[in-house]
Design a protein around this motif. Structure first.
Motif, short mmCIF file in Angstrom:
data_model
loop_
_atom_site.label_atom_id
_atom_site.label_comp_id
_atom_site.label_asym_id
_atom_site.label_seq_id
_atom_site.Cartn_x
_atom_site.Cartn_y
_atom_site.Cartn_z
N PHE A 171 0.86 -1.19 0.00
CA PHE A 171 0.00 0.00 0.00
C PHE A 171 0.89 1.24 0.00
CE2 PHE A 171 0.88 -1.35 4.29
CZ PHE A 171 1.26 -0.21 4.94
N GLN A 172 0.34 2.35 -0.42
CA GLN A 172 1.10 3.60 -0.46
C GLN A 172 0.99 4.31 0.88
OE1 GLN A 172 0.02 6.23 -3.63
NE2 GLN A 172 1.29 7.91 -2.88
N PRO A 173 2.14 4.54 1.56
CA PRO A 173 2.09 5.26 2.85
C PRO A 173 1.58 6.68 2.64
CG PRO A 173 4.24 4.23 2.44
CD PRO A 173 3.50 4.18 1.16
N GLU A 174 0.62 7.07 3.46
CA GLU A 174 0.00 8.39 3.26
C GLU A 174 0.74 9.50 3.98
OE1 GLU A 174 -4.07 8.10 4.34
OE2 GLU A 174 -4.57 6.68 2.72
N THR A 175 1.25 9.23 5.16
CA THR A 175 1.86 10.29 5.95
C THR A 175 3.34 10.06 6.25
OG1 THR A 175 1.15 9.21 8.00
CG2 THR A 175 -0.33 10.85 7.04
N LYS A 176 3.78 8.83 6.31
CA LYS A 176 5.14 8.52 6.70
C LYS A 176 6.13 8.88 5.59
CE LYS A 176 4.61 4.80 10.11
NZ LYS A 176 5.54 5.34 11.10
N THR A 177 7.25 9.48 5.98
CA THR A 177 8.35 9.72 5.03
C THR A 177 9.42 8.64 5.16
OG1 THR A 177 9.46 11.15 6.65
CG2 THR A 177 7.99 12.21 5.04
N HIS A 178 9.31 7.83 6.21
CA HIS A 178 10.21 6.70 6.40
C HIS A 178 9.51 5.68 7.29
CE1 HIS A 178 11.07 9.15 9.99
NE2 HIS A 178 11.28 7.98 10.59
N ASP A 187 4.75 -10.44 10.80
CA ASP A 187 3.74 -11.28 10.15
C ASP A 187 3.48 -10.83 8.73
OD1 ASP A 187 3.46 -12.78 12.41
OD2 ASP A 187 1.71 -11.70 13.17
N GLU A 188 3.82 -9.58 8.43
CA GLU A 188 3.56 -9.04 7.09
C GLU A 188 4.82 -8.96 6.23
OE1 GLU A 188 0.04 -5.89 7.40
OE2 GLU A 188 1.78 -5.31 8.61
N LEU A 189 5.95 -9.41 6.77
CA LEU A 189 7.22 -9.24 6.08
C LEU A 189 7.59 -10.51 5.31
CD1 LEU A 189 9.61 -7.30 5.69
CD2 LEU A 189 10.68 -8.34 7.70
N TRP A 190 7.85 -10.33 4.00
CA TRP A 190 8.26 -11.44 3.13
C TRP A 190 9.75 -11.31 2.86
CZ3 TRP A 190 4.48 -14.93 2.24
CH2 TRP A 190 3.16 -14.50 2.37
N LEU A 191 10.49 -12.43 2.98
CA LEU A 191 11.94 -12.40 2.78
C LEU A 191 12.39 -13.59 1.95
CD1 LEU A 191 13.20 -11.38 6.33
CD2 LEU A 191 13.04 -9.94 4.31
N LEU A 192 13.64 -13.50 1.49
CA LEU A 192 14.23 -14.60 0.74
C LEU A 192 14.47 -15.79 1.64
CD1 LEU A 192 16.85 -12.71 -1.45
CD2 LEU A 192 14.59 -13.49 -2.13
N ASN A 193 14.73 -16.92 1.01
CA ASN A 193 14.95 -18.16 1.74
C ASN A 193 16.17 -18.08 2.64
OD1 ASN A 193 13.89 -20.63 2.30
ND2 ASN A 193 14.57 -21.62 0.42
N GLU A 194 16.19 -18.87 3.70
CA GLU A 194 17.35 -18.94 4.57
C GLU A 194 18.59 -19.36 3.78
OE1 GLU A 194 14.44 -20.03 5.44
OE2 GLU A 194 13.96 -19.38 7.47
N GLY A 195 19.74 -18.84 4.19
CA GLY A 195 20.98 -19.19 3.51
C GLY A 195 21.32 -18.25 2.38
N LEU A 227 9.41 -11.94 -4.74
CA LEU A 227 8.98 -11.28 -3.50
C LEU A 227 8.12 -10.06 -3.81
CD1 LEU A 227 12.10 -11.35 -1.15
CD2 LEU A 227 10.06 -12.77 -1.05
N ILE A 228 8.51 -9.29 -4.82
CA ILE A 228 7.72 -8.12 -5.21
C ILE A 228 6.32 -8.55 -5.62
CG2 ILE A 228 7.50 -6.30 -6.95
CD1 ILE A 228 10.59 -6.13 -6.94
N ARG A 229 6.23 -9.62 -6.39
CA ARG A 229 4.92 -10.09 -6.86
C ARG A 229 4.08 -10.62 -5.70
NH1 ARG A 229 6.90 -13.22 -12.39
NH2 ARG A 229 7.67 -11.36 -13.45
N ILE A 230 4.71 -11.30 -4.75
CA ILE A 230 3.93 -11.84 -3.64
C ILE A 230 3.40 -10.71 -2.76
CG2 ILE A 230 5.71 -12.19 -1.86
CD1 ILE A 230 3.10 -14.80 -2.91
N VAL A 231 4.18 -9.63 -2.61
CA VAL A 231 3.68 -8.46 -1.87
C VAL A 231 2.50 -7.85 -2.62
CG1 VAL A 231 4.25 -6.11 -1.15
CG2 VAL A 231 5.86 -7.97 -0.71
N ASP A 232 2.62 -7.74 -3.94
CA ASP A 232 1.55 -7.15 -4.74
C ASP A 232 0.26 -7.96 -4.65
OD1 ASP A 232 3.24 -5.15 -5.53
OD2 ASP A 232 3.67 -5.99 -7.51
N THR A 233 0.37 -9.27 -4.55
CA THR A 233 -0.82 -10.11 -4.59
C THR A 233 -1.33 -10.51 -3.20
OG1 THR A 233 0.57 -12.09 -4.83
CG2 THR A 233 -0.28 -11.06 -6.85
#
Length: 313
Positions: A171-178, A187-195, A227-233
């Motif tokens: 989603f697009q942050p409305e007020t935050k600059t960082h 719980d909302e963070l997607w990352l690459l595989n371990e290793g 990862l970008i696609r999984i965040v989008d979907t």
């Protein structure tokens, strides 16, 4: 005894199969078997036990081929040194590049380099950090492009540029600059595989021990594009290195936000052996990479360089 015979024997040792080794070498299986037999007869040592699958090397064979590897490496360096004396860039350079970098970096410089030096042949291998380092050390790769700093016996590195880390959100942050790290919901963070080296870097500045503990949907990926696609979907967020953002569309760019605090970045370097070959080629490769990278990425500025945590003996 010939250098080709030593190369054949070393390839067979690494692969452990006459059929697969002959395919790798581009010769027939009977030809490979004949050359190995001739080598064994000349040196008076049985190199391999052919009655096992995969084929096993004998104790004396291992000692012989360990010495042969050094001889073969020295011979290749001598050939490469003679080519260094030439003013032409008409040889192949084998480059190992980590997966989180290759799809975003290679297209930036490869066309310009090929246009200016059409005989300069690039053989790009997308490999994990460990395999890039191993390839550079054993001579199967001329040079590597990985995240540094590293401390590996026999390997030196030359920093090229620096990539900041950014947060990519669904989603697009409305007020935050960082976005501060402590505000990230794991719980909302997607990352690459371990290793994966890039994941290890993130783990170095963000406590991820509980990242997957309560998730009902776990996606194990080695691709930043995935990862970008999984965040989008699926929603949520992920952390991106700066070059990957060049592939985002306008709508996606609006969902990128800086990470709060001192900017964190990874250092990208060329790695090679201490007495590396094809120096002119490697220097030319580095020149074209730097020339096609956004100028602000060429210096570390005030970044906090994140340790890639590479541990290779």
């Amino acid at each position: 005894m010939t250098l080709n015979q030593l190369d054949y024997a070393l390839t067979l040792w690494r692969i452990g199969s006459f059929s697969k080794a002959s395919e790798r070498l581009g010769i027939t299986q009977p030809a490979l078997s004949s050359q190995i037999k001739k080598l064994e007869e000349e040196i008076g040592i049985k190199l391999f036990n052919r009655n096992t699958s995969p084929i096993e090397i004998t104790r004396d064979g291992q000692r012989f081929l360990e010495r042969s590897q050094q001889i073969l490496t020295d011979a290749r360096r001598l050939i490469n040194f003679s080519q260094e004396l030439s003013q032409q860039y008409n040889d192949v350079i084998r480059v190992g590049v980590i997966p989180t970098l290759a799809p975003f970096l290679v297209p930036l410089f490869s066309d310009d380099l090929q246009k200016d030096y059409p005989e300069f042949r690039l053989d790009i291998h997308e490999l994990t950090t460990e395999n890039v380092v191993a390839g550079v050390r054993d001579g199967s790769l001329d040079v590597g492009l990985i995240s540094t700093p590293i401390s590996v016996a026999g390997i030196v590195f030359e920093p090229l540029f620096y990539e900041k880390f950014f947060l990519y959100m669904s989603f697009q942050p409305e007020t935050k600059t960082h976005f501060d790290l402590q505000d990230i919901s794991y719980d909302e963070l997607w990352l690459l595989n371990e290793g994966n080296c890039f994941r290890d870097q993130i783990n170095n500045f963000c406590d991820l021990n509980k990242i997957r503990q309560h998730k009902h949907f776990i996606y194990r990926s080695n691709s930043i594009d995935a990862l970008i696609r999984i965040v989008d979907t699926k929603g949520g967020m992920t952390i991106l290195p700066e070059l990957s953002m060049l592939s985002l569309n306008e709508e996606q760019e609006e969902r990128v936000i800086p990470i709060g605090g001192k900017p964190k970045a990874r250092e990208i370097s060329l790695i090679m052996t201490k007495h590396y070959d094809k120096q002119r080629f490697i220097d030319k490769l580095g020149e074209y990479i730097r020339k096609n990278i956004p100028r602000h990425m060429l210096s570390p500025q005030d970044y906090e360089i994140v340790d890639p945590q590479i541990n290779i003996g």
